[in-house]
Motif scaffolding. Structure first.
Motif, PDB file in Angstrom:
ATOM      1  N   GLU A  44       2.081   1.921  -3.445  1.00 38.98           N
ATOM      2  CA  GLU A  44       0.978   2.423  -4.273  1.00 38.98           C
ATOM      3  C   GLU A  44       0.675   3.883  -3.953  1.00 38.98           C
ATOM      4  OE1 GLU A  44      -1.993  -1.264  -5.082  1.00 38.98           O
ATOM      5  OE2 GLU A  44      -1.799  -0.641  -2.986  1.00 38.98           O
ATOM      6  N   LEU A  45       0.646   4.210  -2.665  1.00 37.38           N
ATOM      7  CA  LEU A  45       0.348   5.586  -2.262  1.00 37.38           C
ATOM      8  C   LEU A  45       1.448   6.550  -2.696  1.00 37.38           C
ATOM      9  CD1 LEU A  45      -1.174   4.909   1.268  1.00 37.38           C
ATOM     10  CD2 LEU A  45      -2.396   5.804  -0.744  1.00 37.38           C
ATOM     11  N   SER A  67      -7.271   8.342  -3.355  1.00 36.58           N
ATOM     12  CA  SER A  67      -7.415   8.453  -1.903  1.00 36.58           C
ATOM     13  C   SER A  67      -7.902   9.849  -1.536  1.00 36.58           C
ATOM     14  CB  SER A  67      -6.079   8.173  -1.201  1.00 36.58           C
ATOM     15  OG  SER A  67      -5.160   9.221  -1.452  1.00 36.58           O
ATOM     16  N   ASP A 111      -6.473  -2.736  -7.959  1.00 40.43           N
ATOM     17  CA  ASP A 111      -5.517  -1.635  -8.101  1.00 40.43           C
ATOM     18  C   ASP A 111      -5.994  -0.391  -7.358  1.00 40.43           C
ATOM     19  OD1 ASP A 111      -3.865  -3.159  -9.677  1.00 40.43           O
ATOM     20  OD2 ASP A 111      -4.481  -2.236 -11.564  1.00 40.43           O
ATOM     21  N   LEU A 112      -5.046   0.317  -6.764  1.00 41.10           N
ATOM     22  CA  LEU A 112      -5.358   1.585  -6.116  1.00 41.10           C
ATOM     23  C   LEU A 112      -5.734   2.604  -7.179  1.00 41.10           C
ATOM     24  CD1 LEU A 112      -5.320   3.212  -3.398  1.00 41.10           C
ATOM     25  CD2 LEU A 112      -3.027   3.948  -4.079  1.00 41.10           C
ATOM     26  N   TRP A 117       3.888  10.374   3.303  1.00 35.28           N
ATOM     27  CA  TRP A 117       3.085   9.261   3.821  1.00 35.28           C
ATOM     28  C   TRP A 117       3.493   8.872   5.237  1.00 35.28           C
ATOM     29  CZ3 TRP A 117      -1.413   8.947   1.933  1.00 35.28           C
ATOM     30  CH2 TRP A 117      -1.648   9.294   0.606  1.00 35.28           C
ATOM     31  N   ARG A 128     -10.203   1.315  -4.509  1.00 33.67           N
ATOM     32  CA  ARG A 128      -9.605   0.271  -5.333  1.00 33.67           C
ATOM     33  C   ARG A 128     -10.610  -0.150  -6.406  1.00 33.67           C
ATOM     34  NH1 ARG A 128      -4.805  -1.433  -3.915  1.00 33.67           N
ATOM     35  NH2 ARG A 128      -4.065  -1.283  -1.767  1.00 33.67           N
ATOM     36  N   LEU A 186       0.881   7.190  -6.254  1.00 34.89           N
ATOM     37  CA  LEU A 186      -0.286   8.071  -6.404  1.00 34.89           C
ATOM     38  C   LEU A 186       0.105   9.530  -6.185  1.00 34.89           C
ATOM     39  CD1 LEU A 186      -3.357   8.562  -6.717  1.00 34.89           C
ATOM     40  CD2 LEU A 186      -3.569   8.037  -4.269  1.00 34.89           C
ATOM     41  N   LEU A 196       0.830  -1.202   0.000  1.00 32.64           N
ATOM     42  CA  LEU A 196       0.000   0.000   0.000  1.00 32.64           C
ATOM     43  C   LEU A 196       0.866   1.254   0.000  1.00 32.64           C
ATOM     44  CD1 LEU A 196      -2.693   1.481   0.108  1.00 32.64           C
ATOM     45  CD2 LEU A 196      -2.697   1.118   2.597  1.00 32.64           C
ATOM     46  N   ILE A 199      -9.188   4.974   0.848  1.00 29.89           N
ATOM     47  CA  ILE A 199      -8.607   4.618  -0.443  1.00 29.89           C
ATOM     48  C   ILE A 199      -9.668   3.946  -1.296  1.00 29.89           C
ATOM     49  CG2 ILE A 199      -6.254   4.418   0.458  1.00 29.89           C
ATOM     50  CD1 ILE A 199      -6.667   1.295   0.186  1.00 29.89           C
TER      51      ILE A 199
END
Length: 175
Positions: A21-22, A78, A74-75, A51, A69, A25, A18, A67
């Protein structure tokens, strides 16, 4: 076109996948011109620091990270909700950092995240939400279209990548 998605209120950022992914993003948002406090290109240490800061806020309990998905897991995006912890502000919260991957925009992800953050706020007995966005940014008409009221403008609030001072627009929504 809207897509099926799931939205989760994340309480910790201990999951390494995560976090990756963040970070991606945030980098995508900054590189596409989002005014979220950083300038492109976003250095790796800023992604981690951002983060890490959110993780610290989550541990205090007065901050929420939602978040989204997609059906494939997939993300997509957010949004954050910062609860006011002062006695005279127990009814309000601030919506922060609505981020959606550029390749998932215009598919209802932002609208779904905003609906979810509003529902989260209601569940926490918050009746007033506030947020801010860069004047002229694509967020400005989006917030107006989703029922937010313009409260005012702060001139020269931020210095953007072009080196110039830019105004920010304040919005509120009564739930």
């Amino acid at each position: 076109m809207t897509m099926t998605l799931s939205i989760t209120d994340i309480s910790t950022l201990d999951d390494g996948r995560l976090r990756v992914e963040l970070e991606a993003l945030l980098e995508d948002a900054v590189n596409s011109g989002a005014s979220v406090g950083y300038h492109a290109p976003l250095a790796p240490h800023w992604k981690r620091a951002f983060w890490d800061g959110v993780a610290g806020l989550l541990s205090g309990g007065a901050h929420h990270l939602l978040i989204a998905r997609g059906p494939d897991g997939d993300l997509l995006g957010s949004v954050q909700l910062a609860l006011c912890t002062k006695p005279n502000g127990a009814h309000r919260a601030e919506v922060q950092k609505l981020l959606v991957f550029t390749h998932h925009r215009r598919r209802g992800v932002a609208r779904s995240l905003m609906a979810a953050v509003e529902e989260t706020a209601r569940g926490l007995e918050r009746s007033l939400l506030v947020l801010d966005t860069l004047k002229g940014d694509r967020g400005e008409p989006f917030y107006e279209a989703t029922g937010w009221q313009r409260a005012g403008l702060i001139p020269g609030y931020t210095v953007e990548a072009d080196g110039a001072f830019h105004d920010t627009v304040l919005f509120y929504k009564t739930l």
